[in-house]
Design an enzyme around this catalytic site. Structure first.
Site, PDB file in Angstrom:
ATOM      1  N   GLU A  60       9.542   1.065  11.289  1.00  0.00           N
ATOM      2  CA  GLU A  60      10.576   2.104  11.165  1.00  0.00           C
ATOM      3  C   GLU A  60       9.869   3.427  11.353  1.00  0.00           C
ATOM      4  OE1 GLU A  60      12.409   5.095  10.091  1.00  0.00           O
ATOM      5  OE2 GLU A  60      12.350   4.369   8.025  1.00  0.00           O
ATOM      6  N   CYS A 110      13.211  10.806   7.998  1.00  0.00           N
ATOM      7  CA  CYS A 110      13.178  10.358   9.395  1.00  0.00           C
ATOM      8  C   CYS A 110      14.541  10.503  10.054  1.00  0.00           C
ATOM      9  CB  CYS A 110      12.670   8.927   9.487  1.00  0.00           C
ATOM     10  SG  CYS A 110      13.614   7.746   8.509  1.00  0.00           S
ATOM     11  N   GLU A 151       9.617  16.267  16.513  1.00  0.00           N
ATOM     12  CA  GLU A 151      10.144  16.071  15.165  1.00  0.00           C
ATOM     13  C   GLU A 151       9.384  16.976  14.198  1.00  0.00           C
ATOM     14  OE1 GLU A 151      11.049  12.358  12.130  1.00  0.00           O
ATOM     15  OE2 GLU A 151       9.221  12.295  13.325  1.00  0.00           O
ATOM     16  N   LYS A 175       0.844  -1.196   0.000  1.00  0.00           N
ATOM     17  CA  LYS A 175       0.000   0.000   0.000  1.00  0.00           C
ATOM     18  C   LYS A 175       0.883   1.252   0.000  1.00  0.00           C
ATOM     19  CE  LYS A 175      -1.766   2.364   3.415  1.00  0.00           C
ATOM     20  NZ  LYS A 175      -1.727   3.773   2.919  1.00  0.00           N
TER      21      LYS A 175
END
Length: 475
Positions: free
Chosen positions: A247, A281, A378, A174
């Site tokens: 992750e 990331c 973040e 997906k």
């Protein structure tokens, strides 16, 4: 920037057939906010068909020799390479990544398929005596659900597709609803490459991911995304004890040692923080600079930032493009406003093109408080704080004072000191005098709330298998 026009509707690959749906989702070009395509919005029934096809294909696919599966992965890389100009254009338009960066991502995905295809997870002999033999085998899990984010749609799809198929699993992939075009087109190009049901690629909205993680026909979920969503994935997958590789987010720190040369490290530091417009990331989200050189590093960072053009991704001179979607754009705008309202000094705020597009200027903040949102969270956008420190113990303590533990970096001339500092950081990866170096045989994973499991290398392959220990009594 001229928006591409697709000549036909995009479809999904289910059980070897390329199919459309009545309900669709618009895909927006983030550089001008124009709708460039409509893609299928998969129903629960569509997902059930894809999982059933993968389940049916699994016995034959898992029984094929590894060499044959590897050969087909190599052919997939060849298909992508043959069509890389078209796929790069799709990627650039759906993602907003500048042309050179889009080309680099496409080349990386090709390289990844080929590199993983060359890896092997051989059985191991743990004991072989006159009376006893013990063999450790690695057996595929079954049907893997791969959920891919919007920041690197082609490359991160390769991170999941290649090891899953090589180890004998079948797949339901997906892509993000924000960036599904390049992945769906790749699936169409590869439609006749794999046996029916081995590789299924479906697109959909916010409901599709939770349906996948809860689906009883899935044996593993490989997810890349935010920590908040990763927790939901883990909770949902626990209902039938699906294996998971997660992750997740990071708040990576870069520590600049007192002996670093500001002029030499500034380019590396800038791209460590601002690569892909801050939407990585493992971007450096906090830069800790020793107080004796702080002012010089800040000045050099601003000087370098002024040389980087933000704008039209198709312009070869562009270094940074827009944020990929409006939700992230609004979040970063709100964070910048809060940072300004708090009284923090904005040391530099760059220029952005006039008109539409999710553009945010490169923003450098001068030594904000450690407890500010900008330092603690973040941002996932082009804003970074530079922070002063006095000694190494303080720098390490502040770098580790976070719920995240994905990656970090250390910059300086004294490599022994740099290695010592790196060894004290509570992260899955630490770079010294470099950043964001990823290779198919270098294990990558997060500590703390930055993830569970490892990708790449032997550990990454093993994550798509169950171990089986076979013991033989000879006498």
């Amino acid at each position: 920037m001229k928006t591409i026009t697709l000549n036909k509707p995009m479809g999904m690959l289910i059980d070897g057939e390329y199919v459309q749906t009545k309900k669709t989702i618009p895909v927006i070009n983030p550089s001008n906010e124009e709708v460039i395509a409509e893609v299928p919005d998969a129903s629960r029934e569509d997902l059930d068909k894809a999982v059933a096809a993968a389940r049916e294909a699994f016995p034959a696919w898992s029984s094929r020799p590894t060499e044959e599966r590897a050969e087909l992965l190599m052919k997939l890389a060849d298909v992508i390479e043959k069509n890389k100009e078209e796929l790069t254009e799709l990627l650039m338009n759906e993602n907003g990544k500048p042309l050179q960066a889009s080309q680099a991502e496409m080349e990386d995905s090709i390289r990844w398929y080929r590199a993983i295809a060359s890896q092997r997870l051989e059985e191991e002999i743990l004991e072989d005596s006159e009376v006893h033999k013990v063999v450790l085998q690695y057996v595929p899990l079954g049907v893997v659900g791969a959920i891919v984010p919007w920041n690197y749609p082609m490359n991160l799809a390769a991170w999941k597709i290649a090891p899953a198929l090589l180890t004998g699993n079948t797949l339901v992939v997906k892509p993000s609803p924000n960036t599904p075009l390049s992945t769906l087109r790749m699936a169409e190009l590869a439609k006749d490459l794999f046996p029916k049901g081995v590789l299924n690629v479906i697109s959909g909205g916010d409901d599709l991911g939770p349906w996948m993680t809860a689906h009883e026909g899935m044996d593993k979920i490989s997810f890349t995304g935010s920590t908040a969503t990763g927790k939901k994935v883990m909770k949902s997958a626990s209902d039938n004890l699906k294996r998971t590789t997660l992750e997740l987010g990071g708040n990576d720190a870069a520590i600049v040692l007192p002996d670093a040369d500001p002029k030499q490290v500034v380019e590396g530091l800038f791209w460590a923080a601002f690569a892909n417009t801050g939407q990585v990331c493992v971007d450096a989200k906090r830069l800790y600079i020793h107080e004796k050189m702080y002012d010089e590093v800040l000045e050099e960072m601003i000087t370098y930032a002024k040389t980087i053009q933000v704008g039209d991704p198709s312009d070869p001179k562009t270094g940074l493009g827009p944020l990929q979607n409006k939700m992230q754009y609004d979040k970063v705008k709100e964070l910048i406003k809060e940072t300004k309202d708090s009284g923090a000094r904005i040391a530099y705020e760059g220029e952005i093109p006039a008109g539409k597009g999710y553009y945010i200027p490169v923003t450098i903040v001068d030594n904000p408080p450690e407890d500010s949102r900008l330092v603690q969270e973040e941002p996932f956008g082009p804003i970074v704080p530079l922070l002063k420190y006095k000694d190494m113990d303080e720098a390490v303590q502040r770098a580790n004072h976070t719920k995240y533990g994905l990656a970090g970096s250390v910059w300086g001339k004294d490599l022994e000191l740099a290695y010592d500092v790196a060894s004290r950081l509570e992260t899955g990866t630490v770079w010294i005098n470099e950043s964001q170096v990823m290779q198919p045989d270098f294990p990558f994973g997060g500590h703390k709330e930055s993830g569970i499991g490892v990708e790449h290398g032997k550990s990454g392959l093993a994550a798509f298998t169950n171990s089986r220990t076979v013991m033989i009594k000879k006498k």
